[in-house]
Enzyme design. Structure first.
Site, PDB file in Angstrom:
ATOM      1  N   CYS A 110       0.854  -1.190   0.000  1.00  0.00           N
ATOM      2  CA  CYS A 110       0.000   0.000   0.000  1.00  0.00           C
ATOM      3  C   CYS A 110       0.885   1.233   0.000  1.00  0.00           C
ATOM      4  O   CYS A 110       1.891   1.273   0.705  1.00  0.00           O
ATOM      5  CB  CYS A 110      -0.897  -0.021   1.240  1.00  0.00           C
ATOM      6  SG  CYS A 110      -2.022   1.384   1.356  1.00  0.00           S
ATOM      7  N   HIS A 153      -9.224  -3.585  -2.684  1.00  0.00           N
ATOM      8  CA  HIS A 153      -8.240  -2.880  -1.853  1.00  0.00           C
ATOM      9  C   HIS A 153      -8.628  -1.400  -1.744  1.00  0.00           C
ATOM     10  O   HIS A 153      -8.564  -0.820  -0.657  1.00  0.00           O
ATOM     11  CB  HIS A 153      -6.839  -3.053  -2.470  1.00  0.00           C
ATOM     12  CG  HIS A 153      -5.734  -2.325  -1.755  1.00  0.00           C
ATOM     13  ND1 HIS A 153      -4.753  -2.966  -1.031  1.00  0.00           N
ATOM     14  CD2 HIS A 153      -5.445  -0.990  -1.644  1.00  0.00           C
ATOM     15  CE1 HIS A 153      -3.923  -2.064  -0.510  1.00  0.00           C
ATOM     16  NE2 HIS A 153      -4.309  -0.851  -0.877  1.00  0.00           N
ATOM     17  N   GLU A 154      -9.074  -0.822  -2.864  1.00  0.00           N
ATOM     18  CA  GLU A 154      -9.459   0.608  -2.869  1.00  0.00           C
ATOM     19  C   GLU A 154     -10.785   0.831  -2.150  1.00  0.00           C
ATOM     20  O   GLU A 154     -10.931   1.814  -1.413  1.00  0.00           O
ATOM     21  CB  GLU A 154      -9.526   1.138  -4.302  1.00  0.00           C
ATOM     22  CG  GLU A 154      -8.268   0.929  -5.155  1.00  0.00           C
ATOM     23  CD  GLU A 154      -6.986   1.261  -4.446  1.00  0.00           C
ATOM     24  OE1 GLU A 154      -6.977   2.168  -3.584  1.00  0.00           O
ATOM     25  OE2 GLU A 154      -5.969   0.602  -4.726  1.00  0.00           O
ATOM     26  N   HIS A 157     -10.238   1.199   1.452  1.00  0.00           N
ATOM     27  CA  HIS A 157      -9.765   2.524   1.901  1.00  0.00           C
ATOM     28  C   HIS A 157     -10.945   3.463   2.161  1.00  0.00           C
ATOM     29  O   HIS A 157     -10.883   4.303   3.061  1.00  0.00           O
ATOM     30  CB  HIS A 157      -8.834   3.153   0.862  1.00  0.00           C
ATOM     31  CG  HIS A 157      -7.410   2.681   0.947  1.00  0.00           C
ATOM     32  ND1 HIS A 157      -6.657   2.735   2.099  1.00  0.00           N
ATOM     33  CD2 HIS A 157      -6.580   2.166  -0.002  1.00  0.00           C
ATOM     34  CE1 HIS A 157      -5.434   2.265   1.863  1.00  0.00           C
ATOM     35  NE2 HIS A 157      -5.363   1.904   0.593  1.00  0.00           N
TER      36      HIS A 157
HETATM   37  C1  NB4 Z   1      -2.819  -1.029  -4.490  1.00  0.00           C
HETATM   38  C2  NB4 Z   1      -2.687  -2.513  -4.803  1.00  0.00           C
HETATM   39  C3  NB4 Z   1      -2.102  -3.358  -3.706  1.00  0.00           C
HETATM   40  C4  NB4 Z   1      -2.679  -4.747  -3.906  1.00  0.00           C
HETATM   41  C5  NB4 Z   1      -0.470  -5.486  -7.177  1.00  0.00           C
HETATM   42  C6  NB4 Z   1       0.444  -4.344  -7.525  1.00  0.00           C
HETATM   43  C7  NB4 Z   1       1.387  -2.308  -6.934  1.00  0.00           C
HETATM   44  C8  NB4 Z   1      -0.524  -0.502  -5.330  1.00  0.00           C
HETATM   45  C9  NB4 Z   1      -1.513  -0.307  -4.195  1.00  0.00           C
HETATM   46  C10 NB4 Z   1      -3.888  -4.617  -4.751  1.00  0.00           C
HETATM   47  C11 NB4 Z   1      -4.021  -3.152  -5.075  1.00  0.00           C
HETATM   48  C12 NB4 Z   1      -1.722   1.188  -4.094  1.00  0.00           C
HETATM   49  C13 NB4 Z   1      -3.850   2.018  -3.282  1.00  0.00           C
HETATM   50  C14 NB4 Z   1       2.044  -2.266  -8.164  1.00  0.00           C
HETATM   51  C15 NB4 Z   1       1.848  -3.324  -9.055  1.00  0.00           C
HETATM   52  C16 NB4 Z   1       2.020  -4.356 -11.301  1.00  0.00           C
HETATM   53  C17 NB4 Z   1       1.605  -3.673 -12.574  1.00  0.00           C
HETATM   54  C18 NB4 Z   1       2.186  -2.096 -14.294  1.00  0.00           C
HETATM   55  C19 NB4 Z   1       3.242  -1.174 -14.803  1.00  0.00           C
HETATM   56  C20 NB4 Z   1       4.019  -0.812 -12.602  1.00  0.00           C
HETATM   57  C21 NB4 Z   1       2.960  -1.757 -12.050  1.00  0.00           C
HETATM   58  C22 NB4 Z   1       3.434  -2.459 -10.800  1.00  0.00           C
HETATM   59  F1  NB4 Z   1       2.785  -1.231  -8.454  1.00  0.00           F
HETATM   60  N1  NB4 Z   1       0.585  -3.346  -6.635  1.00  0.00           N
HETATM   61  N2  NB4 Z   1       1.560  -1.272  -6.014  1.00  0.00           N
HETATM   62  N3  NB4 Z   1       0.663  -1.065  -5.039  1.00  0.00           N
HETATM   63  N4  NB4 Z   1      -2.565   1.565  -3.005  1.00  0.00           N
HETATM   64  N5  NB4 Z   1       1.034  -4.346  -8.708  1.00  0.00           N
HETATM   65  N6  NB4 Z   1       2.409  -3.361 -10.319  1.00  0.00           N
HETATM   66  N7  NB4 Z   1       2.638  -2.759 -13.071  1.00  0.00           N
HETATM   67  O1  NB4 Z   1      -0.832  -0.163  -6.447  1.00  0.00           O
HETATM   68  O2  NB4 Z   1      -2.085   1.675  -1.774  1.00  0.00           O
HETATM   69  O3  NB4 Z   1      -4.674   2.038  -2.181  1.00  0.00           O
HETATM   70  O4  NB4 Z   1       3.557  -0.200 -13.793  1.00  0.00           O
HETATM   71 NI    NI Z   2      -3.639   1.156  -0.409  1.00  0.00          NI
END
Ligand code: NB4
Ligand code: NI
Length: 193
Positions: A110, A153-154, A157
């Site tokens: 997160c 997950h969102e 929040h």
């Molecule tokens: C939200 C996610 C945490 C688990 C799974 C994942 C990343 C977040 C948090 C489910 C939702 C943010 C919002 C990533 C990521 C894979 C896809 C595409 C190209 C990079 C990206 C990296 F960054 N979680 N981070 N966490 N949050 N996959 N990826 N890739 O997004 O806290 O509440 O760009």
């Molecule tokens: Ni988060």
């Protein structure tokens, strides 16, 4: 422009509040918030921009994370053809879900949590969400797999729930008990993503 400085971290009371409904028609201010949230996700997924701005990569962002306690979610994922799929959800409501559960094998991270937390975060495998988009059109969205996990997950929040509240054997002072109606019982036929 949103950067990591704008993202509040665990311990901040806003992350534990229930977010307020957004008034329609959308104000210019709310529209700006919506678009800046999506811009953050785009920048965070662009390796050059992310390095320059020191952004952690993200696939989702909820308004409470930028200390705006409103029911707004931005999601940016990729479809099977590797094209970006951007969604802005306003006043989203989980209307139905599968019994089947799923979880991310690598666990969840997160942007509001500056440390790795390991463990299984049970989610529904499929969900239906009713929400308005940025054009104020009401829609029913169906999500499954990875996307369903991101959206849940969102949604959490917006209800003051952190992902580690859902990890069974995790212990921490910042962990909080889930309200009974938010507990997701793990299914026998659970999918690992
Ligand atoms: C939200 C996610 C945490 C688990 C799974 C994942 C990343 C977040 C948090 C489910 C939702 C943010 C919002 C990533 C990521 C894979 C896809 C595409 C190209 C990079 C990206 C990296 F960054 N979680 N981070 N966490 N949050 N996959 N990826 N890739 O997004 O806290 O509440 O760009
Ligand atoms: Ni988060």
């Amino acid at each position: 422009m949103i950067t990591m400085k704008d993202i509040i971290r665990e311990g901040h009371p806003t992350l534990r509040k229930k977010a307020e409904q957004v008034e329609l028609p959308l104000s210019d201010k709310n529209l700006k918030t919506l678009h800046s949230m999506m811009e953050f996700l785009r920048n965070s997924q662009d390796p050059e921009k992310a390095e320059e701005l020191e952004l952690r990569p993200g696939v989702g962002l909820a308004a409470p994370q930028i200390n705006v306690s409103k029911q707004i979610i931005a999601v940016r994922t990729f479809n099977d053809n590797d094209e970006p799929k951007e969604l802005l959800l306003i006043n989203p409501k989980l209307v139905s879900h599968s019994q089947e559960t799923a979880y991310l094998e690598s666990g969840e991270g997160c942007l509001s949590v500056d440390r790795p937390v390991e463990g299984i975060v049970p989610r529904y495998a499929r969900i239906k969400v009713e929400a308005y988009n940025e054009h104020e059109e009401k829609n029913i969205f169906r999500f499954r797999g990875y996307e369903a996990i991101v959206v849940q997950h969102e949604l959490d929040h917006l209800n003051g729930i952190m992902f580690y509240d859902r990890i069974e054997d995790y212990e921490d002072d910042l962990k909080q008990a889930l309200p009974a109606q938010s507990v997701i019982p793990r299914s026998e036929n659970e999918t690992i993503i």
